[in-house]
Design an enzyme around this catalytic site. Structure first.
Site, PDB file in Angstrom:
ATOM      1  N   HIS A   1       3.415 -33.309 -25.530  1.00 14.58           N
ATOM      2  CA  HIS A   1       3.247 -34.021 -24.301  1.00 14.58           C
ATOM      3  C   HIS A   1       2.033 -33.441 -23.417  1.00 14.58           C
ATOM      4  CE1 HIS A   1       7.062 -36.175 -25.126  1.00 14.58           C
ATOM      5  NE2 HIS A   1       7.817 -35.007 -25.291  1.00 14.58           N
TER       6      HIS A   1
ATOM      7  N   CYS B   1       0.742  -1.124   0.077  1.00  5.17           N
ATOM      8  CA  CYS B   1      -0.071  -0.025  -0.111  1.00  5.17           C
ATOM      9  C   CYS B   1       0.916   1.067   0.039  1.00  5.17           C
ATOM     10  CB  CYS B   1      -0.856  -0.066   1.207  1.00  5.17           C
ATOM     11  SG  CYS B   1      -1.725  -1.673   1.642  1.00  5.17           S
TER      12      CYS B   1
ATOM     13  N   TRP C   1      -4.537  -1.791  -0.090  1.00  2.30           N
ATOM     14  CA  TRP C   1      -4.724  -2.824  -1.082  1.00  2.30           C
ATOM     15  C   TRP C   1      -5.294  -4.130  -0.115  1.00  2.30           C
ATOM     16  CZ3 TRP C   1      -2.927  -7.884  -1.710  1.00  2.30           C
ATOM     17  CH2 TRP C   1      -3.001  -8.522  -3.065  1.00  2.30           C
TER      18      TRP C   1
ATOM     19  N   GLU D   1       7.425 -14.898 -19.790  1.00  7.26           N
ATOM     20  CA  GLU D   1       7.158 -13.274 -19.626  1.00  7.26           C
ATOM     21  C   GLU D   1       6.275 -12.705 -20.442  1.00  7.26           C
ATOM     22  OE1 GLU D   1       7.751  -9.461 -17.863  1.00  7.26           O
ATOM     23  OE2 GLU D   1       8.076 -11.431 -17.381  1.00  7.26           O
TER      24      GLU D   1
ATOM     25  N   LYS E   1       2.745 -10.931 -19.133  1.00  7.04           N
ATOM     26  CA  LYS E   1       2.496  -9.692 -19.383  1.00  7.04           C
ATOM     27  C   LYS E   1       0.816  -9.686 -20.043  1.00  7.04           C
ATOM     28  CE  LYS E   1       5.392  -7.352 -18.006  1.00  7.04           C
ATOM     29  NZ  LYS E   1       5.545  -8.285 -16.896  1.00  7.04           N
TER      30      LYS E   1
ATOM     31  N   ASN F   1       1.162  -0.215   6.607  1.00  2.56           N
ATOM     32  CA  ASN F   1       1.412  -1.185   5.598  1.00  2.56           C
ATOM     33  C   ASN F   1       2.064  -2.390   6.123  1.00  2.56           C
ATOM     34  OD1 ASN F   1       0.865   0.749   3.769  1.00  2.56           O
ATOM     35  ND2 ASN F   1       2.916   1.073   2.876  1.00  2.56           N
ATOM     36  N   GLY F   2       1.678  -3.492   5.581  1.00  6.09           N
ATOM     37  CA  GLY F   2       2.225  -4.787   6.192  1.00  6.09           C
ATOM     38  C   GLY F   2       1.046  -5.655   6.815  1.00  6.09           C
TER      39      GLY F   2
ATOM     40  N   GLU G   1      -1.673 -10.276 -17.124  1.00  3.00           N
ATOM     41  CA  GLU G   1      -1.556  -9.248 -16.072  1.00  3.00           C
ATOM     42  C   GLU G   1      -2.412  -8.159 -16.378  1.00  3.00           C
ATOM     43  OE1 GLU G   1       2.671  -8.791 -13.771  1.00  3.00           O
ATOM     44  OE2 GLU G   1       2.730  -8.428 -15.697  1.00  3.00           O
TER      45      GLU G   1
ATOM     46  N   LYS H   1       2.206  -3.148  -7.260  1.00  2.00           N
ATOM     47  CA  LYS H   1       3.619  -2.942  -7.910  1.00  2.00           C
ATOM     48  C   LYS H   1       4.626  -3.594  -6.645  1.00  2.00           C
ATOM     49  CE  LYS H   1       6.566  -1.320 -10.790  1.00  2.00           C
ATOM     50  NZ  LYS H   1       6.639  -2.037 -12.162  1.00  2.00           N
TER      51      LYS H   1
ATOM     52  N   ARG I   1       1.304   1.569  -7.167  1.00  2.00           N
ATOM     53  CA  ARG I   1       1.663   0.630  -6.314  1.00  2.00           C
ATOM     54  C   ARG I   1       0.308  -0.320  -6.195  1.00  2.00           C
ATOM     55  NH1 ARG I   1       6.228   1.632  -2.571  1.00  2.00           N
ATOM     56  NH2 ARG I   1       5.367   0.450  -1.176  1.00  2.00           N
TER      57      ARG I   1
END
Length: 609
Positions: free
Chosen positions: A505, A2, A73, A482, A486, A98-99, A489, A604, A27
């Site tokens: 396979h 946050c 968040w 990657e 992307k 935060n945390g 996301e 973020k 973030r």
């Protein structure tokens, strides 16, 4: 994960708090709020974006000389008005946090038994009531914060204000980042320096367990043992305009196009001579890098994909065994440590909790050598490692990492060159060839960027799709990973990546006309093998989107869409091939109408487990 901003000044701090929150929007968050002291606590909160909080602040004509603000968040409790920060206790004390507090349930029951009423589901409300409980004893806010934090298990960065102290801001941290901004007869706190750039570039980074007593005229800092300490004042290299959007539609688009500059800046100190000096990784690097007998790379998310590319480079070019691991998994498995294996950690922010704790775990297991690759000079990860390499990507605002990833790859290739030279696996002549290729890399990336109009046209084919498959071989398989990350996301299209040889396979069962298949197809020794794999896709009616090199022998045909990048860049090819996959994801997200820079459910900087 946050954002925290706080200020004590002789002017109205509300505009400072709101601008700070706006600069922390990248973030990730789902609610926002602030408190100021103005003949009592004035609290304003909102669900949604900072612009809505700003409008409500305007309606209430909120102002004050001391305040704290927060973007949340959701972790404990849904994103609701009652769960939004700041949280208050008996209209006397307010806290932003935060945390994650791991023992919040036990503390909650105890505080309830003491008569405290809880208005939210958050772990943060435990902190504010606990501070208030201790504050009642002698009305000393710093002592109350010290006593309360001593009872907390877990990670926290907190800002605290009290109606009895209209010019006192108290801050504390353990496990989550927090810094102090230094002004002239005004001071600030923030979880990220970018929040404070409009008001100051002079900052103090709090250490683990620090508590700070912040006023108009000065700052007093106490360490975890309660002893007064001096922490250095640093001048941030960032400027306020570096975090502005400019002429781009989104920060992600801006950051994709900043990659030639970011790569050139990252290379600047390393490739100005005919050989890469071990000293670019810090004092004593040559002795350490000569002594290592293997490499283990720990990272999360996009940084883990960079680590997987380096795994190929390291073993191929240095002869050293190399293993890339997801940091959050490494922490919780039984690992056999070799003290002479170099531990490399990678993080854009340098505050990724899992990565920091993985490095600490490795050291506790007996690993003697550590190196951090990071984009933030003053971060916790950099301070924890023995050696460091700082990428020069500049601020990365978009949640989906782009320029941080390519500059991480550059850093890892430089490390590969140094290790290869020290072990006698790379000759002087070969190093010169690769250094010249590194110097050409920004230009090759610029050429890849020029393909954006064609890639944007491709992206329209993805707008109504729900799934996509990404294929690569060898060192380009992590690039396919990657690319898939992307896409999912920011466009929310489910995407998976596979080594192309694995199609038969299992994944081939998924292929049909409704699942686009994206292939990374450089002109390397695996190209013919890859072509055979792609024929398997076409035989099942799959639609192929192939990124090839200028000198590869692909022929466009029905069901096979082809774009040619520059001539093959040798071992640096993964960096060049990353760029069109970023552009594809960006334009697919535009077509889908998603929030590109702030995708749902993501943050973020992941500073919690």
């Amino acid at each position: 994960m946050c954002g925290i901003v706080g200020a004590v000044a002789q002017r109205n701090v509300v505009p400072i708090l709101l601008e700070g929150l706006r600069r922390l929007e990248y973030r990730g968050y789902d609610s926002a709020g602030l408190v100021v002291i103005n003949r009592g606590l004035q609290r304003v909160r909102s669900i949604g974006r900072v612009v809505e909080l700003s409008a409500e602040v305007g309606r209430q004509q909120t102002h004050g000389n001391l305040g704290i603000a927060h973007t949340r968040w959701a972790t404990h409790g849904a994103p609701t008005y009652d769960n939004a920060h700041p949280h208050v206790s008996t209209d006397e004390i307010a806290v932003v946090h935060n945390g994650i507090i791991e023992n919040h349930e036990i503390l909650r029951e105890r505080l309830k038994s003491l008569g405290y009423t809880f208005a939210s589901e958050t772990d943060t409300e435990v902190i504010v009531h606990l501070i208030h409980y201790h504050y009642r004893a002698d009305r000393d806010l710093v002592a109350a914060v010290r006593a309360a934090t001593a009872e907390l298990h877990g990670a926290y960065a907190i800002g605290v204000v009290c109606v009895d102290a209209p010019h006192q801001l108290v801050a504390a941290r353990r496990g989550s980042p927090l810094l102090i901004g230094i002004g002239i007869e005004e001071h600030f706190i923030a979880s990220d320096v970018s929040a404070l750039l409009p008001v100051t570039q002079k900052v103090i980074y709090l250490e683990e367990g620090d508590i700070a007593d912040i006023g108009l005229l000065g700052v007093k800092i106490f360490d975890a043992a309660g002893q007064p300490v001096e922490r250095p004042v640093q001048v941030s290299e960032l400027s306020a305009d570096m975090a502005e959007l400019g002429n781009y539609r989104h920060f992600m688009q801006k950051e994709i196009h900043e990659q030639p500059r970011a790569i050139a800046d990252t290379l600047l100190a390393a490739v100005t001579t005919s050989s890469v000096s071990p000293g670019i990784f810090g004092p004593g690097a040559e002795d350490i890098l000569r002594a290592v007998n293997g490499v283990r790379i720990l990272a999360c998310g996009t940084s883990y994909h960079a680590a997987k590319v380096a795994e190929y480079w390291m073993e191929s070019l240095t002869g050293l065994p190399c293993r890339a691991e997801i940091a959050s998994e490494y922490r919780y498995r039984d690992s056999v440590a070799d003290p002479d294996t170099l531990i490399v950690t990678i993080s854009q922010s340098g505050e990724t909790r899992d990565t920091i704790d993985a490095m600490i775990q490795a050291k506790n297991l007996g690993h003697k050598y550590s190196l951090a690759i990071c984009n933030v000079p003053e971060s916790a990860l950099v301070r924890t490692a023995d050696l460091k390499f700082l990428t020069r990507a500049g601020p990365e605002i978009g949640v989906a990492s782009t320029k941080a990833f390519t500059t991480q790859l550059v850093a890892l290739f430089l490390l590969t060159l140094v290790l290869g030279r020290l072990r006698g696996k790379i000759s002087d002549q070969q190093e010169k060839v690769w250094l010249e290729q590194l110097r050409e890399l920004p230009g090759l990336v610029q050429q890849a960027l020029a393909l954006e109009p064609q890639i944007a046209a491709w992206a329209e084919h993805f707008a109504d799709k729900h799934h996509a498959l990404f294929l690569g071989r060898g060192v380009h398989y992590p690039i396919a990973m990657e690319g898939a990350l992307k896409l999912k996301e920011i466009s929310y299209i489910h995407a998976e990546a596979y080594p192309a040889g694995e199609l038969k396979h299992g994944p081939l069962a998924l292929v049909d006309k409704d699942m686009p298949v994206v292939a990374v197809a450089p002109n390397d020794i695996l190209l013919e093998k890859l072509k055979s794999n792609l024929q398997e896709v076409r035989a099942r009616g799959g639609e192929l989107y192939v990124f090839a090199d200028l000198d590869s022998h692909f022929t466009p045909q029905e069901g096979l869409h082809l774009l040619r990048l520059p001539t093959n860049a040798g071992p640096l090819s993964p960096i060049v091939h990353t760029v069109p996959l970023q552009i594809l994801a960006y334009h697919a997200a535009l077509c889908k109408g998603t929030d590109v820079d702030k995708p749902r459910n993501l943050a973020k900087s992941v500073t919690v487990e």
